[in-house]
Enzyme design. Structure first.
Site, PDB file in Angstrom:
ATOM      1  N   LYS A  11      12.733  -4.560  21.991  1.00  0.00           N
ATOM      2  CA  LYS A  11      12.157  -3.505  22.456  1.00  0.00           C
ATOM      3  C   LYS A  11      12.130  -2.421  21.275  1.00  0.00           C
ATOM      4  O   LYS A  11      13.037  -2.611  20.341  1.00  0.00           O
ATOM      5  CB  LYS A  11      12.521  -2.671  23.655  1.00  0.00           C
ATOM      6  CG  LYS A  11      12.378  -3.602  24.861  1.00  0.00           C
ATOM      7  CD  LYS A  11      12.843  -3.035  26.085  1.00  0.00           C
ATOM      8  CE  LYS A  11      12.391  -3.555  27.205  1.00  0.00           C
ATOM      9  NZ  LYS A  11      12.943  -2.971  28.805  1.00  0.00           N
ATOM     10  N   TYR A  51       3.266  -4.373  32.092  1.00  0.00           N
ATOM     11  CA  TYR A  51       4.226  -4.192  32.792  1.00  0.00           C
ATOM     12  C   TYR A  51       3.536  -3.688  34.232  1.00  0.00           C
ATOM     13  O   TYR A  51       3.992  -2.886  35.161  1.00  0.00           O
ATOM     14  CB  TYR A  51       5.083  -2.952  32.452  1.00  0.00           C
ATOM     15  CG  TYR A  51       6.213  -3.242  31.722  1.00  0.00           C
ATOM     16  CD1 TYR A  51       7.444  -3.881  32.058  1.00  0.00           C
ATOM     17  CD2 TYR A  51       6.280  -2.961  30.193  1.00  0.00           C
ATOM     18  CE1 TYR A  51       8.423  -4.158  31.354  1.00  0.00           C
ATOM     19  CE2 TYR A  51       7.483  -3.145  29.288  1.00  0.00           C
ATOM     20  CZ  TYR A  51       8.346  -3.930  30.095  1.00  0.00           C
ATOM     21  OH  TYR A  51       9.490  -4.122  29.367  1.00  0.00           O
ATOM     22  N   PHE A  59       9.068   5.483  37.066  1.00  0.00           N
ATOM     23  CA  PHE A  59       9.167   5.215  35.319  1.00  0.00           C
ATOM     24  C   PHE A  59       8.115   4.692  34.741  1.00  0.00           C
ATOM     25  O   PHE A  59       8.138   4.439  33.550  1.00  0.00           O
ATOM     26  CB  PHE A  59      10.431   4.782  35.167  1.00  0.00           C
ATOM     27  CG  PHE A  59      10.731   3.261  35.808  1.00  0.00           C
ATOM     28  CD1 PHE A  59      10.051   2.068  35.096  1.00  0.00           C
ATOM     29  CD2 PHE A  59      11.399   3.077  36.706  1.00  0.00           C
ATOM     30  CE1 PHE A  59      10.265   0.936  35.657  1.00  0.00           C
ATOM     31  CE2 PHE A  59      11.543   1.716  37.525  1.00  0.00           C
ATOM     32  CZ  PHE A  59      11.079   0.778  36.752  1.00  0.00           C
ATOM     33  N   ARG A  87      18.996 -13.771  30.625  1.00  0.00           N
ATOM     34  CA  ARG A  87      19.265 -12.654  31.547  1.00  0.00           C
ATOM     35  C   ARG A  87      20.914 -12.381  31.411  1.00  0.00           C
ATOM     36  O   ARG A  87      21.071 -11.153  31.510  1.00  0.00           O
ATOM     37  CB  ARG A  87      18.880 -12.992  33.174  1.00  0.00           C
ATOM     38  CG  ARG A  87      17.323 -13.141  33.305  1.00  0.00           C
ATOM     39  CD  ARG A  87      16.314 -11.767  33.179  1.00  0.00           C
ATOM     40  NE  ARG A  87      16.950 -10.934  34.239  1.00  0.00           N
ATOM     41  CZ  ARG A  87      16.229  -9.729  34.407  1.00  0.00           C
ATOM     42  NH1 ARG A  87      15.279  -9.290  33.611  1.00  0.00           N
ATOM     43  NH2 ARG A  87      16.648  -8.834  35.513  1.00  0.00           N
ATOM     44  N   THR A  93      20.315  -4.141  33.595  1.00  0.00           N
ATOM     45  CA  THR A  93      19.086  -3.097  33.189  1.00  0.00           C
ATOM     46  C   THR A  93      19.827  -1.846  32.470  1.00  0.00           C
ATOM     47  O   THR A  93      19.188  -1.399  31.543  1.00  0.00           O
ATOM     48  CB  THR A  93      18.160  -2.851  34.461  1.00  0.00           C
ATOM     49  OG1 THR A  93      17.697  -3.933  34.995  1.00  0.00           O
ATOM     50  CG2 THR A  93      17.071  -2.098  33.862  1.00  0.00           C
ATOM     51  N   ARG A 104      22.802  -5.793  25.936  1.00  0.00           N
ATOM     52  CA  ARG A 104      22.477  -4.213  26.577  1.00  0.00           C
ATOM     53  C   ARG A 104      23.678  -3.413  26.331  1.00  0.00           C
ATOM     54  O   ARG A 104      23.834  -2.015  26.150  1.00  0.00           O
ATOM     55  CB  ARG A 104      21.779  -4.117  27.772  1.00  0.00           C
ATOM     56  CG  ARG A 104      20.257  -4.426  27.601  1.00  0.00           C
ATOM     57  CD  ARG A 104      19.805  -4.655  29.303  1.00  0.00           C
ATOM     58  NE  ARG A 104      18.516  -4.792  29.137  1.00  0.00           N
ATOM     59  CZ  ARG A 104      17.585  -5.021  30.106  1.00  0.00           C
ATOM     60  NH1 ARG A 104      18.314  -5.522  31.216  1.00  0.00           N
ATOM     61  NH2 ARG A 104      16.485  -5.216  30.156  1.00  0.00           N
ATOM     62  N   ASN A 114      16.375   0.066  26.545  1.00  0.00           N
ATOM     63  CA  ASN A 114      17.465  -0.768  26.785  1.00  0.00           C
ATOM     64  C   ASN A 114      17.540  -2.188  25.916  1.00  0.00           C
ATOM     65  O   ASN A 114      17.849  -3.441  26.539  1.00  0.00           O
ATOM     66  CB  ASN A 114      17.735  -1.196  28.330  1.00  0.00           C
ATOM     67  CG  ASN A 114      16.668  -1.716  29.044  1.00  0.00           C
ATOM     68  OD1 ASN A 114      15.693  -1.820  28.163  1.00  0.00           O
ATOM     69  ND2 ASN A 114      16.579  -1.845  30.361  1.00  0.00           N
ATOM     70  N   HIS A 117      14.029  -7.225  26.681  1.00  0.00           N
ATOM     71  CA  HIS A 117      13.542  -7.734  28.029  1.00  0.00           C
ATOM     72  C   HIS A 117      13.436  -9.335  28.118  1.00  0.00           C
ATOM     73  O   HIS A 117      13.320 -10.026  27.187  1.00  0.00           O
ATOM     74  CB  HIS A 117      11.950  -7.429  27.865  1.00  0.00           C
ATOM     75  CG  HIS A 117      11.051  -7.997  29.125  1.00  0.00           C
ATOM     76  ND1 HIS A 117      10.981  -7.437  30.250  1.00  0.00           N
ATOM     77  CD2 HIS A 117      10.550  -9.279  29.114  1.00  0.00           C
ATOM     78  CE1 HIS A 117      10.354  -8.397  31.008  1.00  0.00           C
ATOM     79  NE2 HIS A 117      10.008  -9.528  30.282  1.00  0.00           N
ATOM     80  N   GLU A 128       4.013 -14.235  31.234  1.00  0.00           N
ATOM     81  CA  GLU A 128       4.512 -13.526  29.997  1.00  0.00           C
ATOM     82  C   GLU A 128       4.460 -14.087  28.828  1.00  0.00           C
ATOM     83  O   GLU A 128       3.811 -13.603  27.686  1.00  0.00           O
ATOM     84  CB  GLU A 128       5.817 -12.977  30.291  1.00  0.00           C
ATOM     85  CG  GLU A 128       5.894 -11.913  31.434  1.00  0.00           C
ATOM     86  CD  GLU A 128       7.514 -11.369  31.567  1.00  0.00           C
ATOM     87  OE1 GLU A 128       7.611 -10.622  32.657  1.00  0.00           O
ATOM     88  OE2 GLU A 128       8.547 -11.895  31.062  1.00  0.00           O
TER      89      GLU A 128
HETATM   90  P1  IDP Z   1      14.955  -5.478  33.675  1.00  0.00           P
HETATM   91  O1  IDP Z   1      14.292  -5.284  32.329  1.00  0.00           O
HETATM   92  O2  IDP Z   1      16.275  -5.414  33.626  1.00  0.00           O
HETATM   93  O3  IDP Z   1      14.156  -6.869  34.459  1.00  0.00           O
HETATM   94  P2  IDP Z   1      13.182  -3.881  35.719  1.00  0.00           P
HETATM   95  O4  IDP Z   1      13.703  -3.290  36.900  1.00  0.00           O
HETATM   96  O5  IDP Z   1      12.407  -5.332  35.610  1.00  0.00           O
HETATM   97  O6  IDP Z   1      14.603  -4.272  34.578  1.00  0.00           O
HETATM   98  O7  IDP Z   1      12.741  -2.843  34.799  1.00  0.00           O
HETATM   99  C1  IDP Z   1      11.786  -3.141  33.846  1.00  0.00           C
HETATM  100  C2  IDP Z   1      12.224  -2.131  32.570  1.00  0.00           C
HETATM  101  O8  IDP Z   1      11.882  -0.514  33.099  1.00  0.00           O
HETATM  102  C3  IDP Z   1      13.413  -1.861  32.159  1.00  0.00           C
HETATM  103  O9  IDP Z   1      13.902  -2.783  31.174  1.00  0.00           O
HETATM  104  C4  IDP Z   1      13.460  -0.682  31.741  1.00  0.00           C
HETATM  105  O10 IDP Z   1      13.047  -0.449  30.175  1.00  0.00           O
HETATM  106  C5  IDP Z   1      12.705   0.351  32.504  1.00  0.00           C
HETATM  107  N1  IDP Z   1      13.313   1.126  33.416  1.00  0.00           N
HETATM  108  C6  IDP Z   1      13.704   0.403  34.711  1.00  0.00           C
HETATM  109  N2  IDP Z   1      14.341   1.322  35.354  1.00  0.00           N
HETATM  110  C7  IDP Z   1      14.087   2.490  34.790  1.00  0.00           C
HETATM  111  C8  IDP Z   1      14.244   3.967  35.002  1.00  0.00           C
HETATM  112  O11 IDP Z   1      15.225   4.140  36.162  1.00  0.00           O
HETATM  113  N3  IDP Z   1      13.995   4.957  34.084  1.00  0.00           N
HETATM  114  C9  IDP Z   1      13.400   4.352  33.004  1.00  0.00           C
HETATM  115  N4  IDP Z   1      13.066   3.352  32.854  1.00  0.00           N
HETATM  116  C10 IDP Z   1      13.404   2.348  33.691  1.00  0.00           C
END
Ligand code: IDP
Length: 140
Positions: A11, A51, A59, A87, A93, A104, A114, A117, A128
């Site tokens: 990212k 997304y 968010f 993963r 996350t 991470r 973070n 992805h 994807e």
């Molecule tokens: P993942 O990337 O670990 O699979 P997901 O829940 O699918 O997590 O969320 C996708 C992406 O959305 C996260 O990697 C992060 O960049 C962003 N995200 C998730 N939760 C939040 C939040 O509470 N605030 C801001 N961004 C978030």
């Protein structure tokens, strides 16, 4: 164990800190093979499409703004159990919850920024990969 393919993305917060090599090395050291890779500065529209599953989450705007704020590196990884393995190497996350030694934990700045992805299931991996790559770009 079957050989799988998964989609991975480095990212903008990580490309900004020149971490493409360090992150890719962690994936390779875990036995995953990079069979496709390119640097992409996605548009806001591309981020929203990628997304779309999160479009009703609070968010979503922040996420699409961030993902289109700088270059990313999109990759296809191949290996045994590649989806779960990626993963695991990524970590949770929220970096505050991520295990020691994960990408991470080491590099993520926040729950949003973070660093990486990774697809979470075979169906999403396929979607994807197709979103960013054509078949001829996958060189296994
Ligand atoms: P993942 O990337 O670990 O699979 P997901 O829940 O699918 O997590 O969320 C996708 C992406 O959305 C996260 O990697 C992060 O960049 C962003 N995200 C998730 N939760 C939040 C939040 O509470 N605030 C801001 N961004 C978030």
């Amino acid at each position: 164990m079957a050989i799988e393919r998964t989609f991975s993305m480095i990212k903008p917060d990580a490309t900004a800190r020149n971490l493409t090599g360090a992150i890719t090395k962690m994936l390779e050291d875990a036995g995953l093979r990079v069979i496709a890779s390119k640097r992409v500065w996605m548009s806001r529209r591309q981020a929203e499409g990628f997304y779309a599953v999160h479009k009703d989450r609070p968010f979503f705007d922040e996420l699409c703004e961030f993902m289109s704020s700088g270059p990313t590196v999109v990759q296809v990884l191949e290996g045994e159990n590649a989806i779960a393995k990626n993963r695991e190497i990524m970590g949770a996350t929220n970096p505050a919850d991520a295990a020691e030694g994960t990408i991470r934990k080491l590099y993520a700045k926040s729950i949003g920024e973070n660093s990486v992805h990774g697809s979470d299931a075979p169906e999403t991996a396929e979607q994807e990969i197709r979103y960013w790559f054509s078949e001829v770009e996958l060189v296994g």
